[in-house]
Design a protein around this motif. Structure first.
Motif, mmCIF file in Angstrom:
data_model
loop_
_atom_site.group_PDB
_atom_site.id
_atom_site.type_symbol
_atom_site.label_atom_id
_atom_site.label_comp_id
_atom_site.label_asym_id
_atom_site.label_seq_id
_atom_site.Cartn_x
_atom_site.Cartn_y
_atom_site.Cartn_z
ATOM 1 N N GLN A 1 -2.503 -4.634 6.373
ATOM 2 C CA GLN A 1 -2.902 -3.242 6.558
ATOM 3 C C GLN A 1 -2.227 -2.723 7.813
ATOM 4 O OE1 GLN A 1 -5.688 -1.104 4.762
ATOM 5 N NE2 GLN A 1 -4.237 -2.208 3.491
ATOM 6 N N ASP B 1 -6.267 -6.008 8.085
ATOM 7 C CA ASP B 1 -6.414 -7.133 7.154
ATOM 8 C C ASP B 1 -5.090 -7.700 6.629
ATOM 9 O OD1 ASP B 1 -8.787 -5.762 7.352
ATOM 10 O OD2 ASP B 1 -8.932 -5.268 5.234
ATOM 11 N N GLU C 1 -17.027 -6.597 2.467
ATOM 12 C CA GLU C 1 -15.598 -6.273 2.435
ATOM 13 C C GLU C 1 -14.795 -7.553 2.191
ATOM 14 O OE1 GLU C 1 -14.779 -2.445 5.124
ATOM 15 O OE2 GLU C 1 -15.099 -4.218 6.335
ATOM 16 N N ARG D 1 -14.045 -1.809 -3.140
ATOM 17 C CA ARG D 1 -12.625 -2.008 -2.767
ATOM 18 C C ARG D 1 -12.279 -3.489 -2.556
ATOM 19 N NH1 ARG D 1 -15.062 0.763 1.567
ATOM 20 N NH2 ARG D 1 -15.480 -0.549 3.391
ATOM 21 N N ASP D 2 -10.997 -3.714 -2.235
ATOM 22 C CA ASP D 2 -10.426 -4.996 -1.814
ATOM 23 C C ASP D 2 -10.370 -6.030 -2.947
ATOM 24 O OD1 ASP D 2 -10.555 -3.633 0.600
ATOM 25 O OD2 ASP D 2 -12.277 -4.746 1.361
HETATM 26 C C1 FRU Z 1 -11.626 -4.258 6.243
HETATM 27 C C2 FRU Z 1 -11.297 -2.922 5.590
HETATM 28 C C3 FRU Z 1 -11.200 -3.058 4.084
HETATM 29 C C4 FRU Z 1 -10.308 -1.909 3.699
HETATM 30 C C5 FRU Z 1 -9.340 -1.897 4.850
HETATM 31 C C6 FRU Z 1 -8.816 -0.534 5.239
HETATM 32 O O1 FRU Z 1 -11.165 -4.335 7.557
HETATM 33 O O2 FRU Z 1 -12.241 -1.952 5.957
HETATM 34 O O3 FRU Z 1 -12.454 -3.058 3.422
HETATM 35 O O4 FRU Z 1 -9.669 -2.109 2.474
HETATM 36 O O5 FRU Z 1 -9.997 -2.467 5.956
HETATM 37 O O6 FRU Z 1 -7.831 -0.636 6.231
#
Ligand code: FRU
Length: 461
Positions: free
Chosen positions: A47, A31, A204, A149-150
């Motif tokens: 990420q 991400d 997400e 999250r996120d």
């Molecule tokens: C989406 C995700 C997010 C998480 C991240 C972890 O691709 O699963 O929800 O924060 O990737 O790498």
């Protein structure tokens, strides 16, 4: 045209490395995180699992640019080095407050029994690194699971708001809203109100912003918009448009969810405001299934090009960022052999059949059927395949005739903007021979066709 001056000699180098997309030096990118324009510089984090093309321990790798075209690595990387992010610095966002760049993200942790415990964290970008990590939300509100999250943080008329991806205890996905007056103390306000009561099992990477006085929610509803019979990506990235009511966190009377992109490789889109005040989107040009052909060289995935968003007739349009014009070199005949290009086809009328890449018997084909107003994107003639269980074609039924296409190819990526960006289709492809032709098989003679070779600017990435 290809500039061969590479200052880094990654073991990952091979002809699928891109020439102007953000890509990891090695390991896996997913991400986009913390996208922001700050003091004349664009910051993009992503990420990153540096140790291999798998979903391992995640950091936020960091690149900067002054024009959204030329990118340089930045050493200020957000690493999972505290007890609150010991199992990964997961996705999040950035905000500039009083001249300071603040990051908001999820610290992923696991107990000794392997139970997931997420924390929401705040950190600050300083000249010498990322400092002052603090926990701002240390528990999951009742009624929700550990899929929490996120954080996307934004400013509202009343202070600050944070929207988070979440899963209800009945295993349906949703987005939660928190508010804060000072970015330190955060209060759980409520769930975002939508009519999507049971739409996927986890949302997400939500993003919320406004265009033309409408509220727009981007989100990734895992398990929704998917059926075993339709060829779709394993996880969708969707959007809804509503009349957002800030007092009640209500999306009001919103549209049906639409896909943000109709190609093969697209997820986790996030947006930011550019130097000119335009809303710009970037996404992970990948999908959750592993096994990409570049894995054998120790790296996987890229981000999409920056795309300017506009709202027209309750439809989100995406167009390549105008700064990308800087990559163009002189236009060449349409059948030239290239490894990266920008192709413009305008005033299309009637049927279209085009190979966006063709070398001997390998091709990526796009065809338009006028009777059904359907575009079919087909990568079945490639030898290096992946994710084939989700099909090797993607079908897009247009709600108006096909009028124009704007295509960017960058070695192993294709991004297709359709009808001024009303729709997009994005994909990776891994040809054996990197140079290939654009081959037009069916197209009205009156159509305008322009092909630009593009520069290689990824000397450091
Ligand atoms: C989406 C995700 C997010 C998480 C991240 C972890 O691709 O699963 O929800 O924060 O990737 O790498």
């Amino acid at each position: 045209m290809k500039n061969t001056k590479h200052t880094l000699n990654h073991s990952t180098n091979n002809h699928w490395r891109t020439q102007f997309h953000i890509q990891p030096p090695t390991g896996l990118l997913n991400d986009p995180n913390g996208l922001i324009y700050y003091e004349g510089v664009y910051h993009v984090f992503y990420q990153w699992h540096p140790d291999g093309p798998t979903h391992g321990l995640k950091s936020w790798n960091h690149v900067t640019s002054i024009d959204l075209v030329h990118w340089t690595p930045d050493k200020r990387i957000l690493r999972p080095d505290s007890i609150y992010d010991s199992h990964g610095a997961y996705s999040g966002s950035a905000l500039v407050v009083d001249g300071t760049l603040q990051l908001f993200y999820t610290g992923n942790t696991r107990t000794s029994d392997d139970i997931r415990v997420p924390y929401q964290l705040n950190a600050r970008l300083a000249t010498d690194g990322i400092v002052d990590k603090t926990v701002i939300i240390d528990h999951i509100p009742s009624g929700y699971t550990d899929h929490f999250r996120d954080p996307k943080v934004f400013t509202t008329a009343y202070g600050y708001a944070m929207i988070l991806g979440a899963q209800r205890q009945d295993m349906t996905g949703t987005a939660l809203l928190y508010t804060s007056a000072d970015l330190k103390a955060w209060h759980f306000a409520k769930e975002l109100t939508t009519s999507l009561e049971s739409f996927g099992y986890m949302w997400e990477c939500p993003d919320y912003f406004e265009l033309e006085q409408k509220g727009i929610l981007l989100f990734c509803p895992q398990g929704a918009m998917n059926s075993p019979r339709s060829n779709t990506n394993i996880y969708p990235n969707a959007y809804i448009i509503g009349n957002y009511d800030t007092d009640h966190f209500d999306m009001g009377n919103h549209t049906h969810p639409h896909l943000l992109d109709y190609g093969f490789d697209f997820y986790a889109a996030q947006t930011f405001i550019d130097q000119k005040g335009q809303r710009v989107l970037m996404a992970w040009m990948g999908a959750a299934e592993g096994g990409y052909p570049s894995d054998k060289y120790g790296w996987a995935h890229v981000l999409t090009l920056p795309r300017v968003l506009t709202l027209v007739d309750n439809h989100l349009y995406q167009q390549p960022h105008p700064n990308l014009v800087a990559l163009r070199t002189d236009a060449v005949p349409i059948n030239s052999s290239l490894c990266s290009y920008e192709l413009i086809l305008d005033t299309i009328q009637g049927a279209l059949d085009i190979d966006l890449y063709r070398y001997q018997d390998e091709c990526v084909n796009l065809r338009y059927d006028t009777a059904t107003q359907t575009l079919i994107l087909d990568r079945s003639a490639l030898k290096n395949t992946y994710a084939t269980e989700r099909g090797e074609t993607r079908t897009l039924c247009l709600d108006e005739p096909l009028k124009d296409l704007h295509v960017f190819r960058d070695t192993s990526t294709l991004e297709i903007f359709i009808n001024q960006g009303r729709y997009t289709m994005s994909l990776r492809f891994f040809p054996q021979h990197i140079e290939g032709h654009v081959k037009i098989k069916t197209l009205n003679d009156s159509a305008i066709k322009i092909l630009y070779p593009l520069e290689d600017v990824n000397h450091d990435l």
